[in-house]
Write a protein that holds these residues in place. Structure first.
Motif, PDB file in Angstrom:
ATOM      1  N   ALA A  48      21.983  -0.827  71.356  1.00  0.00           N
ATOM      2  CA  ALA A  48      22.857  -1.126  70.224  1.00  0.00           C
ATOM      3  C   ALA A  48      22.759   0.020  69.227  1.00  0.00           C
ATOM      4  CB  ALA A  48      22.449  -2.442  69.561  1.00  0.00           C
TER       5      ALA A  48
ATOM      6  N   THR B 116      25.708  -0.176  79.456  1.00  0.00           N
ATOM      7  CA  THR B 116      26.467  -0.643  78.295  1.00  0.00           C
ATOM      8  C   THR B 116      25.790  -0.256  76.993  1.00  0.00           C
ATOM      9  OG1 THR B 116      27.237  -2.552  79.580  1.00  0.00           O
ATOM     10  CG2 THR B 116      27.458  -2.683  77.181  1.00  0.00           C
TER      11      THR B 116
ATOM     12  N   LEU C 252      29.534  -6.530  67.708  1.00  0.00           N
ATOM     13  CA  LEU C 252      28.451  -7.280  68.350  1.00  0.00           C
ATOM     14  C   LEU C 252      28.290  -8.677  67.738  1.00  0.00           C
ATOM     15  CD1 LEU C 252      25.875  -4.383  68.766  1.00  0.00           C
ATOM     16  CD2 LEU C 252      27.377  -5.383  70.502  1.00  0.00           C
TER      17      LEU C 252
ATOM     18  N   GLY D 285      26.302  -1.060  72.775  1.00  0.00           N
ATOM     19  CA  GLY D 285      26.978  -1.890  71.798  1.00  0.00           C
ATOM     20  C   GLY D 285      27.089  -1.162  70.480  1.00  0.00           C
TER      21      GLY D 285
ATOM     22  N   LEU E 227      28.845  -9.685  71.890  1.00  0.00           N
ATOM     23  CA  LEU E 227      27.492  -9.677  72.439  1.00  0.00           C
ATOM     24  C   LEU E 227      27.412 -10.367  73.807  1.00  0.00           C
ATOM     25  CD1 LEU E 227      24.654  -8.680  71.933  1.00  0.00           C
ATOM     26  CD2 LEU E 227      24.180 -10.800  70.690  1.00  0.00           C
TER      27      LEU E 227
ATOM     28  N   ALA F  93      28.803  -7.995  76.320  1.00  0.00           N
ATOM     29  CA  ALA F  93      27.847  -6.931  76.628  1.00  0.00           C
ATOM     30  C   ALA F  93      26.745  -7.448  77.551  1.00  0.00           C
ATOM     31  CB  ALA F  93      27.241  -6.394  75.331  1.00  0.00           C
TER      32      ALA F  93
END
Length: 423
Positions: free
Chosen positions: A67, A28, A10, A30, A15, A18
């Motif tokens: 995330a 999605t 990330l 991460g 990032l 994503a």
């Protein structure tokens, strides 16, 4: 809820990818082994490099983006994209440690029919060599038969546009407007990758295979550095000849063929490193020479600064020097590889008192010591013996600055001719 896509890594590259996928309606997740960016994203805070804003992060989260540091999530997706960093090692080759670690984490949970894509800059042969072996050994599956494997080079241009903003009606919107090169292990791998990228990219370019796609990134990055080195050498030569290089470039770029304009600067920053050595392969001598030229530019800027001070009856020792713009690219907070650190370091070695101004950077340390930050730009420029423009952020009124500054060195050719000393 299970995700369709896992973006592994990330950072400045993963990032925005994503973000683009999430905006396109792709569920999605991460993944990163570092808990810090994961915690920051979960809290809705933007990355320190300024690649995404807080509002963009909030939109991602509200659209379902998650995330995590849990590798369990990697076994629940249909597509996994590896965006791990590959910094330069001391011998000038790319360090693949983060890529191999990511591959091992994915391999332990890889399911049949998953599409695995690598976007990190790597030496040609990595996808069908190291990566394939790690995935097959760790999963017991076979690439090209049990899962799809392909390479696609990162082509983000931070600052030119919002890299992840998806608008199906705009061909110039973020990743959608940049053709995506894809090279699969088999034709079926290439088509699976094309189907994925086609969900948020307007155009897909199919390479003959992974090696060709990997070499695209190598060529594009080295093209930039070699041409910057050329104009950096021209900048030094033109100064010695008393020629205005910026006017030369302005005229030369009117040629409609055979010329592409590059501009000199105080050094070359950013995340795309010139790669001159590929393991046991012979070095790229032109790239090696270009690297040497570009690496000398911070020292050249300091030499020009000392000369200007001497010409105006001042010494670099004890001089008050203000540095403007310390990021590697205009209007971004990212300082990756920016030449400002080396320039400040060398000025301090000469005994100068260095301060800085940058609207995107609240604090800065050189040699582990804080560098004073100027709050009032014009007052600081009027007080400084020399002001050096290292990066041209849009908020800078350069005409006003040229009036206020006692002495101004412009390393970006941004000031009107005759209002400052230009590189």
């Amino acid at each position: 809820m299970p995700a369709d896509l896992a973006v592994i890594g990330l950072g400045h590259h993963g990032l925005p990818l994503a973000q683009a996928a999430t905006a396109a309606g792709i569920a999605t997740v991460g993944f990163d082994t570092d808990p810090r960016p994961v915690a920051e994203l979960a809290a809705g805070r933007p990355p320190v490099d300024g690649s995404l804003t807080a509002s963009e992060i909030r939109r991602m989260l509200s659209a379902g983006f998650r995330a995590t540091t849990s590798p369990v999530e990697l076994g629940r997706v249909r597509t996994a994209v590896l965006c791990a960093p590959t910094p330069l090692s001391p011998d000038g080759t790319l360090d693949l440690t983060a890529v191999t670690d990511a591959a091992r984490a994915l391999a332990a949970r890889l399911r049949p029919h998953t599409t695995v894509l690598l976007e990190s800059p790597v030496p040609p042969g990595t996808t069908e060599g190291v990566l394939r072996e790690l995935l097959e050994t760790g999963s017991g599956l076979r690439a090209g038969r049990d899962f799809h494997l392909a390479y696609s080079p990162d082509r983000l241009d931070p600052g030119r546009f919002d890299p992840g903003r998806f608008d199906p009606h705009s061909r110039l919107s973020g990743l959608a407007g940049t053709p995506k090169v894809i090279g699969g292990l088999t034709s079926a791998c290439t088509e699976s990758a094309a189907a994925f990228y086609g969900r948020f990219t307007d155009k897909v370019v199919r390479a003959r295979g992974p090696r060709e796609a990997e070499t695209v990134k190598l060529l594009e990055t080295n093209f930039r550095h070699v041409n910057i080195a050329l104009v950096n050498e021209m900048a030094v030569l033109c100064h010695e000849l008393g020629v205005d290089l910026w006017d030369v470039i302005r005229c030369a770029e009117t040629k409609p063929f055979g010329f592409h304009a590059f501009r000199p600067g105080p050094g070359v920053g950013g995340h795309g490193f010139p790669v001159e050595r590929l393991g046991t392969h012979r070095p790229l001598r032109l790239v090696e020479l270009a690297g040497q030229v570009n690496q000398r530019m911070p020292q050249y800027v300091v030499q020009r600064a000392a000369t200007l001070l001497n010409e105006h009856g001042k010494s670099a020792r004890g001089a008050r020097i203000l540095l403007l713009g310390i990021t590697y690219k205009p209007d971004l907070a990212d300082r990756e590889g920016a030449p400002a650190d080396e320039i400040a370091h060398r000025l301090m070695d000469l005994g100068a008192a260095v301060s800085f101004h940058d609207p995107h950077v609240p604090d800065w340390r050189v040699r582990d010591l804080p560098v004073p930050r100027a709050d009032s730009l014009y007052e600081a420029a009027a007080h400084a013996d020399l002001t050096i423009l290292l990066q041209h952020h849009r908020v800078y009124d350069l005409q006003g600055l040229a009036v206020k500054a006692q002495l101004l060195l412009d390393t970006r050719g941004a000031t009107p001719a005759g209002t400052a000393h230009r590189l």
